[in-house]
Design an enzyme around this catalytic site. Sequence first.
Site, PDB file in Angstrom:
ATOM      1  N   PHE A  82      -6.295 -14.375   1.388  1.00 11.03           N
ATOM      2  CA  PHE A  82      -5.065 -13.012   1.263  1.00 11.03           C
ATOM      3  C   PHE A  82      -5.017 -12.417   2.591  1.00 11.03           C
ATOM      4  CE2 PHE A  82      -3.700  -8.785   0.359  1.00 11.03           C
ATOM      5  CZ  PHE A  82      -2.862  -8.915  -0.493  1.00 11.03           C
TER       6      PHE A  82
ATOM      7  N   LYS B 142      -2.645 -17.162  -6.448  1.00 15.12           N
ATOM      8  CA  LYS B 142      -2.371 -15.811  -6.894  1.00 15.12           C
ATOM      9  C   LYS B 142      -2.040 -14.710  -5.836  1.00 15.12           C
ATOM     10  CE  LYS B 142      -7.065 -13.770  -6.422  1.00 15.12           C
ATOM     11  NZ  LYS B 142      -8.176 -12.993  -6.935  1.00 15.12           N
TER      12      LYS B 142
ATOM     13  N   ASP C  44      -3.227   7.071   0.639  1.00 16.49           N
ATOM     14  CA  ASP C  44      -3.139   5.822  -0.110  1.00 16.49           C
ATOM     15  C   ASP C  44      -3.361   5.944  -1.754  1.00 16.49           C
ATOM     16  OD1 ASP C  44      -3.438   3.098  -0.248  1.00 16.49           O
ATOM     17  OD2 ASP C  44      -5.569   3.114  -0.494  1.00 16.49           O
TER      18      ASP C  44
END
Length: 1199
Positions: A621, A645, A406
Site C-alpha cells: 500500500f 484491496k 488527523d
Amino acid sequence: MAREGARGSRARKKGKKESKTRVVHSNVLHERAKGEENPNRHYADNKIKTTKYTLLSFLPKNLFEQFHRFANVYFVFIALLNFVPALSAFQPELSLAPVLFILSVTAIKDLWEDYRRHRSDKEINHMDCLVYSRYEKYWKEVRVGDFIRLRCNEILPADVLLLSSSDPDHLCHIETATLDGETNLKQRQVVRSFIDLDCEFDPLKYSSIIECEKPNNDLNRFRGYIIHRSGRRDGLYKENLLLRGCTIRNTEEAVGIVIYAGHETKAMLNNNGPRYKRSKLERQMNVDVFWCVVILLVMCLFSAIGHGLWLFQYGDKRPIFDVLSPEGTDLSPALSAIYLFLTMVIVFQVLIPISLFVSIEIVKICQVYIIHQDVDLYDEETDSHLQCRALNITEDLGQMQYIFSDKTGTLTENKMVFRRCTVAGVEYSHDANGEGPRTTCEKDITPDPQLLDKVNECSSQLEYMRYHRQPLSQLPSELSDVLDFFIALTICNTVVVSSPNQPRQKVSSSSLATSRSVPRASSSLLPSPSADGTLVRLQEEHTADAPEGILRPSVLDTGGATGPPEEGELRYEAESPDEAALVYAARAYKCALAGRLPDQVTVELPHLGKLAFELLHTLGFDSTRKRMSVVVRHPLTDQITVYTKGADSVIMDLIGPPAADDTKGKRQRKILYKTQNYLNQYAADGLRTLCIAKKVLSKEDYEIWLKSHLAAETAIHGREELLFESALRLETNLHLLGATGIEDRLQDGVPETIASLRKAGLQIWVLTGDKQETAINIAYACKLLHYIQSKFLCNTPEPSNRAFEDDFTAFHAPGLPSPASTPFLIHQLGLVIDGKTLAYALEKSLEDRFLAVARSCRSVLCCRSTPLQKSMVVKLVRNKLKVMTLAIGDGANDVSMIQVADVGVGISGQEGMQAVMASDFALPRFQYLQKLLLVHGHWCYSRLANMILYFFYKNAVTLIFWYQFYCGFSGSVMIDQWFLIFFNLMFSAFPQLITGTLDKDVSAETLQDLPQLYMNGQNSEEYKPYMFWMNMIDAFFQSLVCFFIPYFAYADSDVDLFTWGTPITSLALFTILLHLGIETKTWTWLNWASIAFSIGLFFSVALCYHSSCPTCFSPSNPYWTMQRLLGDPLFYLICVITPVSALLPRQVAVLQCVLVLNTPSQRSLHIYSRDLIHAKGINTSIGRARGPSSPARCKWVGS
C-alpha cells in the site's frame, strides 16, 4: 605515452568520484593488498565521533560558537572598552566578571555535554564484533567490505547486507527501536542468490561485486544489485539490509558484508541533533533588546552632549578637576564628549539584560520538568506519559490559534471493529461485534449465519470438485466470490502469525515465518520472492501447455506443520489495526491465516485443510495508489491470481467493464450498483470502507508483465517510479468481490476536548485521508460539525478551476466577508472539501479565495487529502494569516504536517512512532491536549512574558543617570562598582527565576472551566509592544524616586559619596523585590526563601566587603559604610518611604484597570468568580490566587 596514461588515470579517478553509485568488493580478496590497492579504501571507516571539541579546539571553538549570540559580543566589547585608560569607568578586571561568568557557565555546560558524548562514542567504538579472518575486533576497526558474523541479541555495528542466516527460512529478525521507536520485530531476507546454496556460506568463495546507491538517510530505501562471476545480476532491496543500531532477535547466527560504515550509515545520517525552533515570544523579545540598545545610545548621547556643554561654559578657563589627555594637554569639549560617550556606554551597560538569555533557558527547563510531572497527562492503559522533545517553545503552547488534526488514531482509537460487509452484492451485518472490552474488539467477531453457511457450502463443493477433477467454472459465481473474498482478506496483507504465548517465536515445528513482516514504506513495492525461478517455470509450463482452471487432487502444503498446532489460538501481528480486523474477521468464518513466509502464505479452510499459496509478488500500500495487491499461485487451480484491496474511490474505477447484455454482464452491473450503495451507507454511518477485488492472469500475460517488473526491480535509478508504473499496469480490469465497513471508535473525551478548545478561541481543522461521508460522520460525532448548514465544495468527479470558482461564488453570499475584508466573522458554517478539489484550491491563483472561505467557517474538514496536501494546508494558513499553528497526528502520513507547523504534537498510538519522533511534544491521547494548552500553555506563556518584562524593568532602573546632572556628566558613579556589576547578576537574580518557574495567575481548575482565559495568549495580552515602553517609563520613574529621596534626605549632611550611594542601592533592591512580590500570584516557601536569600546575600556581601576594604578607592572608600548605615534611623525610614512612593502610582493604575475590566478574559473571569461565590455562598478565591480580580491586571505595565 606516460602522459596519456596519467591523463587516463586522472579521468578514471574523476569518473569514479562523480559516480552516483557505490561499488563494494570483498576485503577477503584484497586482504594482502596494500592500502592504495584496496578498492574500498575511499569509504569511511566505522569509527564514530559525535563530539564537537578536542582539548586544543575547545576554547577557541566554544568561544566562536558563543560569540554567534550578539549579546555576548556586545558585553565583551564593553569590557574591552574599559581597558582603554581614557574610557575606563570601572576596574578593567572587574568589568570582565559578568561576561566571563556567563561565558564560563555556558562553556562548562557545553564541555560536560561534549564529555558525555565522548564517553558514549568511546563505549560504542570499543564494542566487540566478529569479523572474518580478523576474529573479534572493535567496532571502530570494521571496514566496508568486511564480513560480519552476527549473533542473537547482538547490536549491528554497521549497515550490513544479509548473505546468510541460521534460520531455515533464510530470515533474520531485527528490532528497530533505536531507529524508529518501534519495539516490534521486523524480518529481513537473505539475498535471493544466496538462498539456494547447498552448503554453509563461505566468505573465501565469495567473488561477487555489489553496486548500490550512495549513502543517504532514507531508512525505507535501499537500491542496488549484486553481480556474480557468471555475470548474473540480482536486485538488492531494503529487505536485504540490516541497519546499524538494530538488534538481532530470534536468529542464532547471520553473516553479512558491510555496505556502509561509521558516519555513512543510515542511522548516523539521520542523527541531526535536537530540534530547535524560535518561539514567538523570543522573536518579540529580540526586538525589545534592540530598543534597549537604542535607549542606551540615546542616554549616552545625551550625557555626551551635556558633558560637552558643561565644559564649553568654562571657555579657556578649564576647571581644576578637569582630566587632561595622556599627553598632558587639555581636551577640547568635542573630543571630551566623544570619550564620555564611550565611557557612558560602559556605565550604562546594565541596561542590557546580560543574564536574560541564560535565565530563560533555566526557566524553560524547569517548566518542562513540571509538565512531565503532571500525573493527569499519564495514560495508564498504554503506560505512556507526555514527552517534550523541544525545550525552547513551551510558551508557544499558550499562543496557539489554529489546530490541524488527523482523524484516524488521533480523534479515534484506531482499534477497528468489523461491522459490515457486502459480498457479491449481498449485505451482511455484524452489529454485535465489538461489544466486549476495547482491548480485544478486533477479535470479537460474531459471524453472520447466512454468510457462514455459504462459506461452508463453498468449501464442501470445492472438496468434491477437487476429488473429481472438475473445472472451477462449475462452481456458482456467488459461492466463488464468497471464497475469494475471504481468501483476499486473509492473504492480501502483511500480517504475520505468532504463537499464543510467545508472540515472536516459531509456530509449532514448521518452517513458517513468525516475526512481523517488513514494514510498509512510502512506496511499499516489495521484492519478488522468486521472480527468476518463476519466469523459468512459466516458460516450462507454457511449453508443456498445462490446462488451467482444473482443481488439482492434492494440495500444496509444504509450509504447513506435520502435526497439530500448538495449544491455544494463533495471534496475528499486523502493521495496522485495519489489517488485523480483516484477518480476524476471516478467521471467524473459518478462513484462517496459518503462516507466512517470504514466498508463501498458508491458509486453513473448512473441508479443504491447509492450502499453501505461493506468494509471487507483494505490491504494498502507498498513499498514491491507495491500494495493496498480492500476486499468488492458487494451490487449487494453479492459476496466477491477483488479489487487491484498497479505497473504494480507486478500486471502483479499476473494475473491468461488465459484458454487454448477457446474464453475467447484468449480474456484474447489479453487483456494482448495490455495492456502491452499500459503500455510501457505510460511509454515512461513519465506517471505514475498503473494496476487495481479484484478477486472474493468463500465463502469457503474467510472463509479459513479469519481464518488465524484473527490469524495474533491478534498476538503481528511478526504481520507485518504475515499480509504481509496473503496479499500475497490473491492477487493471479487476473483478469486484465485495466491500467491508470497519468502525473506528472515538477516543474518550474527544467531543468535550474539541468543545473546550473551541471555547478557547482555537480554530480546529481536520485533515484526513478517509472518504467524505466517513469523515463527516466522525466530525458530527466529535462535535466538530453540528447539524447545521454545511458547504461541500466541488464534490464532483472532475473538479476544475472554473467549478471551484463557481462554487466559491455560490458560497460567497451577501453578509459573508469578502476575501479581502478584515476582520473576518466566524459563521455557523462547516466547510467540507475533498482531495481532488483541494488540489485546485491550493493553486496560487485560488489559494487566497479558498483561505477566505475557510477562514469564514466555524469548522473545516479536508477529506481524501494526501500527506503533501496536509502540509501544504498548514503552511498556507501559517504563512498567509500569520497565525500560530499546531498540528497533531499519530502516523507516518502526518509527519510532514507536524514538521511544518509552529508546534507539532505526536500521538503515541497504534501506527508506530514516526509521528512522535518528528514532533515537539508527544501525548498518549488527544484529550490531554486540552490541559497541555489551556493550563500548561497558559502558565508557560504568562510566566515567561512577565519574567521578560520584569527583566527589562529591573535593568532599566538606572540610578546613575540622574547623578550625571550633579557631576557635570563626567561618567562618575556614586555606587560602588562591585554593587553595580553584581546587582543584576547576583543580588536580584534568584527570586525572578522562582517566580518565572512556579507562578500561577489562575488555578488549573479555573483555566479548564473557563477556556476563554486562553485568549490572553492568543492576543498576546501579556506581552504587547506598548507594555515594554510603559515598563521603561515606570522603571525611570522608580529610579527617579529611589535617587532623589535619599538625595534630599542626606542633602545637608556630611556623609561621603558611598555613604549616600549605598542606601540608594539598597532602596533599589527593596523596590525591585517588593515589585516582584506584588506581581507574584502564587506564593510558596521557595518565593519567600529566594527573596530572603537575595536580601541576606546583599547585606552579607556589603558587611564583609565594607569591613575588609579600608583603602580600596582612596581618598574616598567604602570602609564600614554599611555598619554605620545600619545604626542610622534615617536609613530605616527611607527604606520604608522610598519603595512605597516608587510603587504607589503603579498600583493606582492597576486598580483602575481592575475596576474597568478592560479585556474579555478579565470580564469572563469576573463573571465566573461571581457565579462561583454565589453558588457556594462563601467568599472563596479562585485557586491559589489572591482573589477573583488577581488575573485582571493592568496590561500596560506588563504584569
